[in-house]
Design an enzyme around this catalytic site. Structure first.
Site, mmCIF file in Angstrom:
data_model
loop_
_atom_site.group_PDB
_atom_site.id
_atom_site.type_symbol
_atom_site.label_atom_id
_atom_site.label_comp_id
_atom_site.label_asym_id
_atom_site.label_seq_id
_atom_site.Cartn_x
_atom_site.Cartn_y
_atom_site.Cartn_z
ATOM 1 N N HIS A 103 36.219 66.422 63.047
ATOM 2 C CA HIS A 103 37.561 66.222 62.962
ATOM 3 C C HIS A 103 38.156 65.201 63.893
ATOM 4 O O HIS A 103 37.668 65.538 65.119
ATOM 5 C CB HIS A 103 38.591 67.519 62.740
ATOM 6 C CG HIS A 103 38.123 68.553 61.608
ATOM 7 N ND1 HIS A 103 37.183 69.331 61.899
ATOM 8 C CD2 HIS A 103 38.778 68.600 60.445
ATOM 9 C CE1 HIS A 103 37.171 70.364 60.938
ATOM 10 N NE2 HIS A 103 38.104 69.751 60.056
ATOM 11 N N ASP A 106 38.963 67.389 66.936
ATOM 12 C CA ASP A 106 37.972 67.849 67.678
ATOM 13 C C ASP A 106 37.532 67.208 68.633
ATOM 14 O O ASP A 106 37.117 67.495 69.822
ATOM 15 C CB ASP A 106 36.640 68.599 66.753
ATOM 16 C CG ASP A 106 36.838 69.019 65.473
ATOM 17 O OD1 ASP A 106 37.887 69.696 65.401
ATOM 18 O OD2 ASP A 106 35.963 68.649 64.671
ATOM 19 N N GLU A 234 36.244 68.193 49.638
ATOM 20 C CA GLU A 234 35.615 69.431 49.830
ATOM 21 C C GLU A 234 36.246 70.693 48.902
ATOM 22 O O GLU A 234 37.352 70.939 49.649
ATOM 23 C CB GLU A 234 35.115 69.765 51.314
ATOM 24 C CG GLU A 234 34.522 71.084 51.501
ATOM 25 C CD GLU A 234 34.435 71.563 52.968
ATOM 26 O OE1 GLU A 234 34.173 70.318 53.689
ATOM 27 O OE2 GLU A 234 34.563 72.472 53.495
ATOM 28 N N GLU A 270 30.514 73.468 49.820
ATOM 29 C CA GLU A 270 30.310 74.595 50.892
ATOM 30 C C GLU A 270 29.935 75.829 50.531
ATOM 31 O O GLU A 270 30.572 76.521 49.448
ATOM 32 C CB GLU A 270 31.433 74.615 51.977
ATOM 33 C CG GLU A 270 31.377 75.839 52.854
ATOM 34 C CD GLU A 270 32.213 76.020 54.027
ATOM 35 O OE1 GLU A 270 32.846 74.944 54.420
ATOM 36 O OE2 GLU A 270 32.486 76.944 54.103
ATOM 37 N N HIS A 273 32.746 78.566 50.594
ATOM 38 C CA HIS A 273 33.760 78.335 49.527
ATOM 39 C C HIS A 273 33.553 78.688 48.105
ATOM 40 O O HIS A 273 34.442 79.065 47.526
ATOM 41 C CB HIS A 273 34.402 76.842 49.692
ATOM 42 C CG HIS A 273 34.492 76.334 50.993
ATOM 43 N ND1 HIS A 273 35.152 75.197 51.450
ATOM 44 C CD2 HIS A 273 34.912 77.216 52.387
ATOM 45 C CE1 HIS A 273 35.555 75.220 52.660
ATOM 46 N NE2 HIS A 273 35.266 76.187 53.359
ATOM 47 N N ASP A 298 28.076 71.565 52.870
ATOM 48 C CA ASP A 298 28.264 72.363 54.070
ATOM 49 C C ASP A 298 27.460 73.712 53.999
ATOM 50 O O ASP A 298 27.811 74.536 53.118
ATOM 51 C CB ASP A 298 29.763 72.561 54.119
ATOM 52 C CG ASP A 298 30.499 71.692 54.916
ATOM 53 O OD1 ASP A 298 29.845 70.547 55.201
ATOM 54 O OD2 ASP A 298 31.660 71.873 55.265
ATOM 55 N N ASP A 309 36.327 83.526 54.924
ATOM 56 C CA ASP A 309 35.552 82.326 55.086
ATOM 57 C C ASP A 309 35.011 82.650 56.370
ATOM 58 O O ASP A 309 35.419 82.200 57.553
ATOM 59 C CB ASP A 309 36.461 81.136 55.229
ATOM 60 C CG ASP A 309 35.726 79.929 55.179
ATOM 61 O OD1 ASP A 309 34.346 79.744 54.938
ATOM 62 O OD2 ASP A 309 36.225 78.944 55.481
ATOM 63 N N ASP A 311 31.901 81.677 57.593
ATOM 64 C CA ASP A 311 31.149 80.588 58.193
ATOM 65 C C ASP A 311 29.984 80.917 59.163
ATOM 66 O O ASP A 311 29.861 80.702 60.150
ATOM 67 C CB ASP A 311 32.261 79.653 58.874
ATOM 68 C CG ASP A 311 33.050 78.789 58.108
ATOM 69 O OD1 ASP A 311 32.624 78.889 56.866
ATOM 70 O OD2 ASP A 311 33.808 78.101 58.785
ATOM 71 N N ASP A 341 28.496 73.959 58.625
ATOM 72 C CA ASP A 341 29.766 74.209 59.035
ATOM 73 C C ASP A 341 29.433 75.860 59.443
ATOM 74 O O ASP A 341 30.072 76.681 58.301
ATOM 75 C CB ASP A 341 30.670 73.880 57.800
ATOM 76 C CG ASP A 341 32.057 74.134 58.156
ATOM 77 O OD1 ASP A 341 32.314 74.581 59.136
ATOM 78 O OD2 ASP A 341 32.889 73.827 57.249
HETATM 79 C C1 XLS Z 1 37.197 75.081 56.393
HETATM 80 C C2 XLS Z 1 36.484 74.074 56.167
HETATM 81 C C3 XLS Z 1 36.544 72.517 56.967
HETATM 82 C C4 XLS Z 1 35.976 71.344 56.206
HETATM 83 C C5 XLS Z 1 36.433 70.083 57.251
HETATM 84 O O1 XLS Z 1 37.491 75.770 55.810
HETATM 85 O O2 XLS Z 1 35.281 74.403 55.657
HETATM 86 O O3 XLS Z 1 35.882 72.963 58.085
HETATM 87 O O4 XLS Z 1 34.479 71.321 56.250
HETATM 88 O O5 XLS Z 1 37.796 70.120 57.637
HETATM 89 CA CA CA Z 2 33.525 73.031 55.389
HETATM 90 CA CA CA Z 3 34.648 77.008 55.837
#
Ligand code: XLS
Ligand code: CA
Ligand code: CA
Length: 439
Positions: A103, A106, A234, A270, A273, A298, A309, A311, A341
């Protein structure tokens, strides 16, 4: 090779094969090994997610940072951002990963003013460019953070305040510029705040029209500057918002079609998600792929016992096998890749944990690739599926599909050909076959 922030790792993580007990070696991921007509690296196109891996501090909503990275030690924000990039490229090289994603906020610190933020981004992009050139590591995708700054709390492109929509658009313009400058292969739109908290204050139609306008402006800008990366959306159903407009693959595809944007976007699916949307990773991949719109992935996982989430790094071979079946069946991801991710757990506090995490994810997908390739080569599923639908190849089936018959014709036909045969779908047999390839 860069060598400053991870002195414990003295070489690129080697491939040692499945008998190896070395936790800092790959058991399955052998970068240049051919699988069919491509190498593992070409199929998998692994990418590091900058926000989690380089910026993560172990904090969660119940507590602040649980670790502090050496690359975050400078008090000067630009210097800190440069150290972080240096550490990032060292990590990419030592992992043998060819891509990364970021991002805007980041990689470069937000400034006091919008202009200052843009300036910071330009300075850091210059540094990233140098590191990319030195190492050959590439940018899989860039994106804009339109969710952390409180000004976006009621949406970015879908904000009720046009001034905020203008800010979001300008921020994305600069993030696209940065992505183009770094030869990014894709640009991602994730609408974290593009949704609503309550319908009591929300005009859904209006907000969707705003989102469509915003995406059209992005498409126009992409053409104008000749950015040839792929645009990706996404999907995610919720979190941070109660409801997000790009809630899943099907809803996003419909939205794109409705607003005449479909030709300009693919999807970034993802895993976490997908499960948050109440379906599965493979369902979302399959829906996107069936529409010819699976652009990138992702690669992470959620935890079915936790409803958010999380991750986490992917470890489940069944999931990676199913994912790779879909990806191989569409002959790879093109410009896309598998972006981790994923973040360390709050209790995994050491820099070396970043290595264990990525090695595990890479091996899980490499193994999934090998299994999926064999299943496809042996045609076990494709032959079965072909056979299952073969009644459409000729006779009444082909007449239905070519439009030669209508309801009245079928009413007549069925009276003469009553009682179709019920054939087994053989689900359990197929599940056993898949397991026989995995085990
Ligand atoms: C958040 C998302 C984010 C996207 C990019 O849940 O996964 O990280 O991948 O903005
Ligand atoms: Ca993501
Ligand atoms: Ca995520």
């Amino acid at each position: 090779m860069l060598n400053k922030f991870f002195p414990q790792i003295t070489q690129t993580i080697p491939f040692e094969g499945k008998e190896s007990k070395n936790p800092l070696a790959f058991k399955y991921y052998n970068k240049n090994q051919k699988v069919g007509n491509k190498t593992m690296a070409e199929y998998l196109r692994f990418s590091v997610a900058y926000w989690h891996t380089m910026m993560g501090t172990g904090s969660d909503i119940f507590g602040g940072p649980s670790f502090k990275r050496e690359w975050h030690s400078s008090l000067n924000l630009i210097e800190k951002a440069k150290f972080t990039l240096d550490a990032a490229f060292e990590l990419f090289q030592k992992l043998g990963i060819d891509f990364y994603c970021f991002h805007d906020r980041d990689i470069a610190p937000e400034g006091e003013s919008f202009a200052q933020s843009c300036k910071n981004l330009e300075i850091i992009v210059e540094h990233a460019k140098t590191l990319q050139k030195e190492t050959g590591i590439k940018l899989l995708w860039g994106t804009a953070n339109l969710f952390s700054n409180p000004i976006y709390s009621q949406g970015a492109a879908t904000s009720p305040n046009a001034h905020v929509m203008a800010l979001a658009s300008a921020q994305v313009k600069n993030a696209i510029d940065a992505t183009k400058e770094l030869d990014g292969e894709n640009y991602v739109f994730w609408g974290g705040r593009e949704g609503y908290e309550t319908l009591l204050n929300t005009n859904i139609k209006k907000e969707q029209e705003q989102l469509a306008r915003f995406l059209h402006m992005a498409v126009d800008y992409k053409k104008k500057i000749g950015f040839d990366g792929q645009f990706l959306i996404e999907p995610k159903p919720a979190e941070p918002m109660k409801h997000q407009y790009d809630s899943d693959a099907a809803a996003t595809l419909y939205f794109l079609k409705e607003y005449e944007l479909l030709d300009h976007f693919k999807l970034n699916i993802e895993a976490n998600h997908a499960t948050l949307a109440g379906s599965s990773f493979e369902h979302e991949l399959a829906v996107a792929s069936a529409a010819g719109k699976l652009g990138s992935v992702d690669a992470n996982r959620g935890d079915l016992l936790l409803g958010w989430d999380t991750d986490q790094f992917p470890t489940n071979i069944y999931d990676t096998t199913m994912a790779m079946l879909i990806i191989l069946n569409q002959n790879g991801l093109g410009k896309g890749g598998l972006n981790f991710d994923a973040k360390l757990r709050r209790s995994s506090t050491d820099p070396i944990d970043l290595f264990y995490a990525h090695i595990g994810g890479m091996d899980a997908f490499a193994k999934g690739l090998l299994i999926a390739h064999k299943i496809i080569e042996d045609k076990v599923l494709s032959n079965f599926i072909e056979e299952r639908y073969k009644s459409y190849n000729n006779g009444i089936g082909s007449k239905i599909m070519t439009g030669e018959v209508d309801f009245e014709d079928l009413d007549k036909w069925i009276r003469e050909n009553d009682k179709p045969l019920l054939k087994s779908g053989r689900q359990e047999m197929l599940e056993n076959i898949i397991n026989s390839y995995i085990l």
